[in-house]
Design an enzyme around this catalytic site. Structure first.
Site, PDB file in Angstrom:
ATOM      1  N   SER A   1     -44.636  70.899 -22.885  1.00  0.00           N
ATOM      2  CA  SER A   1     -45.226  69.631 -22.453  1.00  0.00           C
ATOM      3  C   SER A   1     -46.568  69.384 -23.124  1.00  0.00           C
ATOM      4  O   SER A   1     -46.854  68.275 -23.591  1.00  0.00           O
ATOM      5  CB  SER A   1     -45.404  69.619 -20.930  1.00  0.00           C
ATOM      6  OG  SER A   1     -44.170  69.632 -20.267  1.00  0.00           O
TER       7      SER A   1
ATOM      8  N   ARG B   1     -47.922  66.509 -26.126  1.00  0.00           N
ATOM      9  CA  ARG B   1     -49.069  65.638 -25.898  1.00  0.00           C
ATOM     10  C   ARG B   1     -50.188  65.905 -26.891  1.00  0.00           C
ATOM     11  O   ARG B   1     -50.890  64.975 -27.301  1.00  0.00           O
ATOM     12  CB  ARG B   1     -49.543  65.784 -24.447  1.00  0.00           C
ATOM     13  CG  ARG B   1     -48.559  65.163 -23.448  1.00  0.00           C
ATOM     14  CD  ARG B   1     -48.735  65.757 -22.039  1.00  0.00           C
ATOM     15  NE  ARG B   1     -47.898  65.104 -21.032  1.00  0.00           N
ATOM     16  CZ  ARG B   1     -46.612  65.353 -20.845  1.00  0.00           C
ATOM     17  NH1 ARG B   1     -45.978  66.238 -21.612  1.00  0.00           N
ATOM     18  NH2 ARG B   1     -45.940  64.726 -19.895  1.00  0.00           N
TER      19      ARG B   1
ATOM     20  N   GLY C   1     -36.125  64.531 -24.083  1.00  0.00           N
ATOM     21  CA  GLY C   1     -36.419  63.442 -23.168  1.00  0.00           C
ATOM     22  C   GLY C   1     -37.894  63.107 -23.145  1.00  0.00           C
ATOM     23  O   GLY C   1     -38.275  61.933 -23.013  1.00  0.00           O
TER      24      GLY C   1
ATOM     25  N   ARG D   1     -28.862  59.955 -20.748  1.00  0.00           N
ATOM     26  CA  ARG D   1     -29.939  60.074 -19.769  1.00  0.00           C
ATOM     27  C   ARG D   1     -30.573  58.715 -19.494  1.00  0.00           C
ATOM     28  O   ARG D   1     -30.784  57.924 -20.418  1.00  0.00           O
ATOM     29  CB  ARG D   1     -30.978  61.090 -20.246  1.00  0.00           C
ATOM     30  CG  ARG D   1     -30.386  62.482 -20.369  1.00  0.00           C
ATOM     31  CD  ARG D   1     -31.331  63.479 -20.987  1.00  0.00           C
ATOM     32  NE  ARG D   1     -32.439  63.806 -20.100  1.00  0.00           N
ATOM     33  CZ  ARG D   1     -33.366  64.714 -20.380  1.00  0.00           C
ATOM     34  NH1 ARG D   1     -33.315  65.371 -21.533  1.00  0.00           N
ATOM     35  NH2 ARG D   1     -34.344  64.967 -19.538  1.00  0.00           N
TER      36      ARG D   1
ATOM     37  N   GLN E   1     -42.755  62.124 -16.956  1.00  0.00           N
ATOM     38  CA  GLN E   1     -42.441  61.391 -18.187  1.00  0.00           C
ATOM     39  C   GLN E   1     -42.651  59.895 -18.003  1.00  0.00           C
ATOM     40  O   GLN E   1     -43.202  59.226 -18.879  1.00  0.00           O
ATOM     41  CB  GLN E   1     -41.010  61.688 -18.620  1.00  0.00           C
ATOM     42  CG  GLN E   1     -40.804  63.114 -19.096  1.00  0.00           C
ATOM     43  CD  GLN E   1     -39.361  63.403 -19.478  1.00  0.00           C
ATOM     44  OE1 GLN E   1     -38.498  62.533 -19.404  1.00  0.00           O
ATOM     45  NE2 GLN E   1     -39.095  64.626 -19.894  1.00  0.00           N
TER      46      GLN E   1
ATOM     47  N   ASP F   1     -38.150  72.447 -13.524  1.00  0.00           N
ATOM     48  CA  ASP F   1     -37.464  72.990 -14.696  1.00  0.00           C
ATOM     49  C   ASP F   1     -37.020  74.435 -14.499  1.00  0.00           C
ATOM     50  O   ASP F   1     -36.191  74.938 -15.264  1.00  0.00           O
ATOM     51  CB  ASP F   1     -38.359  72.896 -15.931  1.00  0.00           C
ATOM     52  CG  ASP F   1     -38.454  71.482 -16.469  1.00  0.00           C
ATOM     53  OD1 ASP F   1     -37.556  70.670 -16.169  1.00  0.00           O
ATOM     54  OD2 ASP F   1     -39.430  71.175 -17.181  1.00  0.00           O
TER      55      ASP F   1
ATOM     56  N   LYS G   1     -31.454  65.775 -16.064  1.00  0.00           N
ATOM     57  CA  LYS G   1     -31.972  66.625 -17.136  1.00  0.00           C
ATOM     58  C   LYS G   1     -30.969  66.651 -18.295  1.00  0.00           C
ATOM     59  O   LYS G   1     -30.100  65.797 -18.401  1.00  0.00           O
ATOM     60  CB  LYS G   1     -32.255  68.027 -16.586  1.00  0.00           C
ATOM     61  CG  LYS G   1     -33.347  68.059 -15.522  1.00  0.00           C
ATOM     62  CD  LYS G   1     -34.705  67.677 -16.103  1.00  0.00           C
ATOM     63  CE  LYS G   1     -35.817  67.787 -15.078  1.00  0.00           C
ATOM     64  NZ  LYS G   1     -37.153  67.504 -15.665  1.00  0.00           N
TER      65      LYS G   1
ATOM     66  N   ARG H   1     -32.005  75.543 -20.761  1.00  0.00           N
ATOM     67  CA  ARG H   1     -32.343  76.321 -19.568  1.00  0.00           C
ATOM     68  C   ARG H   1     -31.104  76.946 -18.920  1.00  0.00           C
ATOM     69  O   ARG H   1     -31.193  78.025 -18.322  1.00  0.00           O
ATOM     70  CB  ARG H   1     -33.126  75.462 -18.584  1.00  0.00           C
ATOM     71  CG  ARG H   1     -34.413  74.921 -19.203  1.00  0.00           C
ATOM     72  CD  ARG H   1     -35.458  74.528 -18.218  1.00  0.00           C
ATOM     73  NE  ARG H   1     -36.514  73.757 -18.869  1.00  0.00           N
ATOM     74  CZ  ARG H   1     -37.517  74.264 -19.579  1.00  0.00           C
ATOM     75  NH1 ARG H   1     -37.607  75.583 -19.727  1.00  0.00           N
ATOM     76  NH2 ARG H   1     -38.428  73.479 -20.140  1.00  0.00           N
TER      77      ARG H   1
END
Length: 432
Positions: A24, A28, A95, A123, A169, A317, A344, A390
Site C-alpha cells: 500500500s 502511494r 485494484g 471487480r 481505496q 487482507d 477482492k 493471498r
C-alpha cells in the site's frame, strides 16, 4: 498465471529476517513522488507486479525511474508537465492502482484509459466512479461498474461525501482527486480503514484536517506538495503468513524485523493476542508510520476467537491466513463482518473455504465470514490459488501441517505482492 508449484516443507521454522516493503505504501510513494516536480528516492519499496504496474503508468506520463538495489530513484517533471498517454494504462491485477489512479487522473484531467486483467474486470468500480462523477469527473466504465475506465479532462469540484463502505481505496481515490479541486472536500468514514494516504500526504507536505472519522481537504492542495524521500516499512500483510506459520508449526521461533505497525493495519497482532498466541513486539518506533520487530513462537494451545467489527477492517487482507490459524485452535471460531472479502482478487469467502476444505479443514462459509472448527490437514488434494496471491500463500502455509507434498495451481499469483515468499519460507524451514 498458470504455474503449478509443488511444496514439501518441514518445520520447525527458525530465523530472523525482513519481509518486503509494504504494498500500500509503495503504491502511494510512487504516486506522490511522481506528482512532485524533482528528484527523490524511495528506499525498500515493494518491487512486485502490482507496484511495478503503478510505476509503468507514471513512466507513460513522463516520469523516470531508476531501480538500484533496494532503492528507486524518481525523476519527475511534476504533474503540471505530465504527457497524455497514447496507449491504455494497464493496471494488471492491482485494484489499488486501478481505483486510486482513477481519482488521480480525473483530478489532473488527463485523457486516459485504465484497463486491467480478467480479475480486475470483474471487480466493482462504481464505488469509485460514482463519487468521482459527483465531483465533476468525466469517467465512464462498462455498465458504470467495470474496467476499462475512460477518463476525459474535466473540472474537479470538492465533495461532501459519506462513505457507504469502509474502503481505503475509495477514500484514497477521492482524496487524490480532491488535491486538484478549487473547493474543499469533506469525507466521513463509517469505519476504520488504513490511513496511509493521510499519513503520506502529511509526509509530502499536503495539508489535511482530520477530526475523528472526518477528513477535510483544502482548495488547490496539490500546490503544497514537496519533493521528499520515503522509506517503506515491511508489509505486515506479508509478515502475517510467517506469523501464522510459526504459531502452528511445532518448535518454531522466528523474528521479523522492520514490520509496519500502523494501527489501522495491525489487526493481525490483536487477533493473535486474543487467541493467546506466543507473540512479542519489540524495538517499536514512534513515527507516523511506526515499525517494530515481531518475535513469534509455536503455540500448541491456541484459543478460539469470535472476530468482528473494526478488528476485521484492520486485518481484512489477512483473513484467509487467519482462517487457517483458527483451524488449529482448541475450539470453534467465528469470523463476521467480512463481506468485503467478496470484492477482492477472488471472492475470498468462497476460495478460502473451498480450497482449505479440499485439504480437510473445517472452514464453513457464511454470508459475511466463516464458522471454523478445529481440524487437520487430512489429504493433499489438488488445490488452486485461483490467481489470488493471498490464497496461494495461505495454502503454502497449510502444507506445513502435513507430511504430504502439496501441488498448488496458479501459484505464480504470489508475484503480485511477494515474489520472494517461497524462497524465504524454504530458507527458514531449513534452519530447523
Amino acid at each position: 498465471m498458470t504455474k503449478t508449484e509443488t511444496i514439501n516443507l518441514r518445520g520447525p521454522l527458525k530465523g530472523e529476517f525482513e519481509v518486503p516493503g509494504d504494498k500500500s505504501m509503495t503504491h502511494r510513494a510512487i504516486m506522490l513522488s511522481s506528482l512532485a516536480q524533482g528528484q527523490s528516492v524511495i528506499t525498500k519499496p515493494l518491487l512486485a507486479e502490482d507496484c511495478l504496474r503503478t510505476m509503468k503508468i507514471f513512466e507513460l506520463l513522463g516520469v523516470n525511474f531508476d531501480i538500484k538495489d533496494d532503492k528507486v530513484f524518481v525523476d519527475s517533471p511534476g504533474y503540471q508537465n505530465f504527457k497524455t498517454p497514447h496507449q491504455s494504462l494497464y493496471t494488471g491485477n492491482s485494484g489499488t492502482t486501478t481505483r486510486i489512479m482513477a481519482g488521480l487522473l480525473s483530478g489532473i484531467g488527463i485523457q486516459s484509459v485504465l484497463s486491467g486483467d480478467e480479475s480486475i474486470g470483474k471487480r466493482p468500480m462504481n464505488r469509485v466512479i460514482d463519487p468521482l462523477k459527483e465531483m465533476g469527473a468525466s469517467i465512464t466504465g462498462i455498465e458504470n461498474n467495470y474496467t476499462p475506465l475512460v477518463i476525459n479532462p474535466s473540472d474537479i469540484q470538492g465533495i461532501d461525501y459519506k462513505m457507504p463502505v469502509a474502503s481505503a481505496q475509495v477514500k484514497s481515490a477521492i482524496l487524490f482527486a480532491s488535491l486538484f479541486s478549487k473547493t474543499a472536500s469533506t469525507i466521513t468514514e463509517i469505519g476504520i480503514t488504513r490511513n496511509h494516504t493521510e499519513t503520506m500526504f502529511e509526509h509530502y507536505n499536503i495539508p489535511l484536517k482530520i477530526n475523528g472519522n472526518v477528513i477535510q481537504t483544502i482548495p488547490d492542495a496539490i500546490t503544497s506538495i514537496k519533493v521528499k524521500d520515503f522509506t517503506v516499512p515491511g508489509d505486515i500483510s506479508s509478515a502475517a503468513f510467517f506469523i501464522v506459520a510459526a504459531l502452528i508449526t511445532p518448535g518454531s521461533d522466528i523474528t521479523i524485523h522492520n514490520v509496519g505497525m500502523n494501527s489501522t493495519r495491525s489487526g493481525i497482532i490483536d487477533i493473535v493476542k486474543e487467541m493467546k498466541g506466543n507473540i512479542e513486539i519489540i524495538n517499536q518506533t514512534n513515527t507516523s508510520e511506526p515499525t517494530a520487530s515481531i518475535r513469534i513462537q509455536y503455540t500448541p494451545d491456541l484459543q478460539p476467537a469470535e472476530l468482528s467489527g473494526e478488528l476485521i477492517t484492520r486485518a481484512i487482507d489477512e483473513i484467509p491466513i487467519v482462517a487457517l490459524l483458527c483451524t488449529q485452535a482448541n475450539g470453534s471460531s467465528v469470523i463476521k463482518d467480512a463481506e468485503e472479502l467478496k470484492f477482492k482478487e477472488t471472492n475470498r469467502i468462497e476460495t478460502t473455504s473451498d480450497e482449505l476444505g479440499l485439504l480437510g479443514f473445517e472452514v464453513h462459509p457464511t454470508d459475511d465470514g466463516f464458522i471454523i472448527h478445529p481440524s487437520k490437514f487430512e489429504h493433499a488434494a489438488s488445490v488452486s490459488s485461483y490467481t489470488d496471491h493471498r490464497i496461494g500463500m495461505t495454502l503454502a502455509i497449510a502444507s506445513l501441517l502435513s507430511d504430504e507434498t502439496l501441488a498448488i495451481r496458479n501459484f505464480d499469483s504470489v508475484n503480485t505482492s511477494f515474489p520472494e515468499f517461497l524462497p524465504l519460507l524454504k530458507s527458514i524451514s531449513q534452519k530447523g
